[in-house]
Design an enzyme around this catalytic site. Structure first.
Site, short mmCIF file in Angstrom:
data_model
loop_
_atom_site.label_atom_id
_atom_site.label_comp_id
_atom_site.label_asym_id
_atom_site.label_seq_id
_atom_site.Cartn_x
_atom_site.Cartn_y
_atom_site.Cartn_z
N CYS A 72 -5.61 -3.21 1.81
CA CYS A 72 -5.32 -3.50 3.23
C CYS A 72 -6.68 -3.48 4.08
O CYS A 72 -7.20 -4.52 4.19
CB CYS A 72 -4.60 -2.29 3.78
N SER A 91 21.41 -2.39 33.70
CA SER A 91 21.44 -2.42 35.14
C SER A 91 21.46 -3.97 35.61
O SER A 91 21.59 -3.91 36.88
CB SER A 91 20.02 -1.86 35.53
N LYS A 125 -9.23 3.54 -2.40
CA LYS A 125 -9.59 2.64 -1.43
C LYS A 125 -10.91 3.06 -0.84
O LYS A 125 -11.25 4.33 -0.92
CB LYS A 125 -8.46 3.00 -0.32
N GLU A 149 0.92 -1.19 -0.03
CA GLU A 149 0.03 0.07 0.08
C GLU A 149 0.98 1.35 -0.19
O GLU A 149 1.84 1.33 0.80
CB GLU A 149 -0.94 -0.03 1.29
#
EC number: 6.3.5.1
Length: 693
Positions: free
Chosen positions: A135, A317, A74, A5
């Site tokens: 999509c 750490s 779209k 896309e």
């Protein structure tokens, strides 16, 4: 040929879509593609924004041999979570309608066309019919492929911009396979892959499916910029599959037809009988631990090579979070060495550029890690020798360039300035100080570590005579961010954070994965140690402070709160109502109420910290990222007076109407639960399950 896309300009342009330059440059690239001999005799489907009648659309431009066949806008835009397509684009709401689109001159000069079809149509070639989805349309309840298939479309394409979330890939695969299981057909999905300039990693998974079964699978994570997935399929298999589905054929006889763009071209040959076709395959899904190992690692590599920096610096750490971050960098080094071994020239060129050595070849992950990764243990008088040793041992096993230093002098200098100005010296609570003093002294240590980290990131390579600087990595997990269990502008403030969207539970599982797959035995002691910030004084040389005690909740509880708050859309009252059933075996309603109130009180007090949260890899759907995923106020009424009152009223109703435990009494060595039910008091002795009236 199908691509992702908005592939020409990139999906992540965001507000750059408003700029006319984005449209101009997209058409310039399209002109180059039309002219290229590489695209000849291939129906090419590419994505770009198009302005039609002064309205901007997210489009597929389909062309063949220097002629544009169709521009398909779209229909269903993604507008939830990380997606904001309605901000930049307008959906095409004219179903099965086609208009004329006047091409810009730069395209007219190449194609010789003045106008082309624009709208909701399909392509009819000599031998089949093709329809496009984009999509989100696959995820919509009324996906276009349903009626396209009923109208005779045999090949469906989907150009996608779908980002990675842990445990999401199977949903995408199931949707694609189910698209053709009921209706038959061939479904082709192409998805973007890599970091597109923000918090998201697009995870590929290109696939080709026929009649409900996968026939080709692309990789989900890799360092390859381009991956091509191909399949040879027999259209007669689609036709025979559909022929026996009577319900499908009855529905097809009544469907409203799509406009067809006729294409004088065939996808098949007349003499292809002997050409072998692809057989169905079993999709291989990564485990969540593999996803954590690969997804954030690929995202880090994209970020590193595109930022023109020379590596990473991590405050290590000796705890689970920073150790998991170090393991992700180590995994990245593995991926780089593997890609170079497999002949990826782009990765090799990027690696040489990063280490400033034109002859360098990364072959050993530990050796490459030492060149690009610096870890730094910043001790204070409140740090234990155990965490120091754990950090050092892990650094040795992954090969990072490790630094150990002490920040006490800087802490005393800062506190000394305060004492000199005010005449007061703050003390830790164990020495008689107030909670405000205690918290302030912890925050000073944490913030000094951030300053020291950036100083070493800028100048460490300078001391070695190597050009460039280092990106500082943060290591706050998604649960701590949600609770606000971090100091604003401490080591959680970094350039990027590869674990900021991952839960503590998943990180622990990932650590175990690293022990087994990378043979990092130093992680065993890290796994067994209780999480601690080590900001309060030690007791007899041992750590007395633990994260879960400080937070007033466990990490497992935090994960549940996060999912209910974000995914289930639960406020305080709704969360309480859900948890009294979820936790009915372990908590009374009053205890659940207390836990929910404490979470929301802490969440709202600390929400302001999300506005400065380090950009993090998005991996969970309950991420509290304030940038665009979790849009909420950062100034709350932290008493939640109305919501908490509703919870209290419900608690009382439950106790007095339905016979929940009202009170626990201890008599000698025995515990009794007192019930009130149906106007009768009952005393319950849990150990013997006996009742007395």
């Amino acid at each position: 040929r199908l691509g992702p896309e908005l592939e020409i300009c990139g999906y992540g342009c965001s507000d750059h879509y408003y700029e006319s330059d984005t449209l101009l440059h997209s058409f310039q690239v399209l002109a180059k593609l039309l002219e290229s001999p590489v695209t000849q005799d291939i129906i090419c489907d590419v994505g770009m924004p198009v302005l039609h009648r002064n309205v901007r659309y997210n489009c597929r431009v389909i062309f063949l041999n220097k002629k544009i066949l169709l521009i398909r806008p779209k229909i269903s835009l993604a507008n939830a979570g990380n997606y904001r397509e309605l901000r930049w684009f307008t959906p095409w709401n004219k179903a099965r309608h086609v208009e004329e689109y006047f091409l810009p001159r730069i395209i007219q000069e190449v194609t010789g066309q003045e106008t082309v079809p624009f709208g909701d149509a399909v392509l009819a070639t000599k031998d089949t019919c093709l329809g496009a989805e984009i999509c989100e349309e696959l995820w919509a309840p009324n996906s276009p492929h349903i009626e396209m298939g009923l109208d005779g479309v045999e090949i469906f394409t989907n150009s996608s911009g779908s980002h990675h979330v842990l445990r999401k890939a199977h949903s995408r695969v199931d949707l694609v396979n189910s698209a053709t299981a009921k209706n038959g057909g061939v479904y082709i999905l192409a998805n973007q892959k890599g970091c597109d300039g923000d918090r998201l990693y697009y995870d590929g998974c290109a696939m080709i499916s026929m009649n409900g079964e996968t026939v080709a699978q692309g990789s989900q994570f890799s360092l390859d910029d381009v991956e091509v997935l191909v399949a040879t399929l027999d259209l007669e298999d689609v036709r025979s599959y559909r022929a026996e589905i009577s319900s499908r054929n009855l529905a097809a006889s009544k469907v409203n037809p799509y406009p067809r763009v006729k294409v004088n071209f065939a996808l098949s040959c007349s003499d292809d009988v002997a050409v072998p076709t692809c057989m169905p395959i079993q999709w291989r899904h990564h485990s969540p631990e593999e996803e954590i190992s690969l997804g954030p690692a690929c995202w880090l590599w994209d970020y590193l090579r595109r930022s023109n920096q020379a590596g990473f610096l991590l405050p290590l750490s000796g705890g689970i979070d920073s150790s998991a971050t170090a393991c992700i960098v180590y995994s990245m080094c593995h991926q780089v060495c593997l890609a170079v071994k497999n002949g990826n020239a782009d990765v090799l060129a990027d690696a040489r550029k990063i280490v400033s050595d034109e002859t360098y070849v990364p072959e050993d992950p530990r050796e490459f890690c030492r060149r690009i990764f610096t870890t730094c243990y910043m001790a204070s008088e409140n740090s234990s020798q155990d965490t120091c040793n754990r950090a050092k041992l892990l650094a040795e096993q992954i090969g990072s360039c490790h630094i150990s230093l002490n920040i006490d002098a800087a802490v005393k200098a800062i506190v000394g300035i305060f004492s000199m100005v005010t005449g007061r010296t703050p003390r830790f609570s164990v020495y008689g100080g107030s909670s405000r003093e205690n918290l302030a002294l912890q925050n000073v240590q944490a913030r000094i570590r951030m300053v020291v980290a950036y100083l070493f990131a800028q100048l460490t390579l300078w001391t070695r005579g190597v050009p460039g600087g280092l990106l500082v990595l943060g290591s706050a997990n998604v649960d701590e961010s949600l609770r606000g269990y971090l100091t604003k502008y401490d080591c959680s403030s970094a350039d990027i954070n590869p674990i900021g969207g991952i839960s503590k539970t998943d990180l622990k599982n990932f650590i175990q994965y690293c022990i087994e797959n990378f043979q990092l035995t130093a992680l065993r002691s890290i796994m067994s140690a209780p999480p601690t910030a080590e900001l309060e004084p030690l007791v007899d040389g041992q750590v007395a402070q633990t994260d879960e005690a400080d937070m007033g909740m466990t990490y497992a509880e935090l994960s549940i709160y996060g999912k209910l708050r974000k995914i289930a859309k639960a406020g305080p009252y709704s969360m309480f109502c859900k948890l009294i059933n979820m936790w009915k075996e372990i908590c009374t309603p009053r205890e659940v109420a207390s836990k929910v109130k404490h979470f929301f009180r802490m969440y709202s007090i600390n929400r302001h910290k999300m506005t400065t949260l380090t950009p993090s890899y998005h991996a969970e759907n309950y991420s509290p990222d304030d940038n665009r995923f979790d849009l909420r106020p950062f100034l709350y009424n932290t008493t939640w007076s109305w919501q908490f009152r509703c919870i209290d009223e419900q608690v009382n109703a439950l106790y007095f109407l339905y016979g929940f435990i009202f009170k626990t009494l201890t008599v000698g060595q025995a515990q009794f639960h007192v019930f009130f039910c149906s106007s009768v008091w009952w005393v319950f002795l849990p150990s013997f399950w006996t009742f007395s009236h």
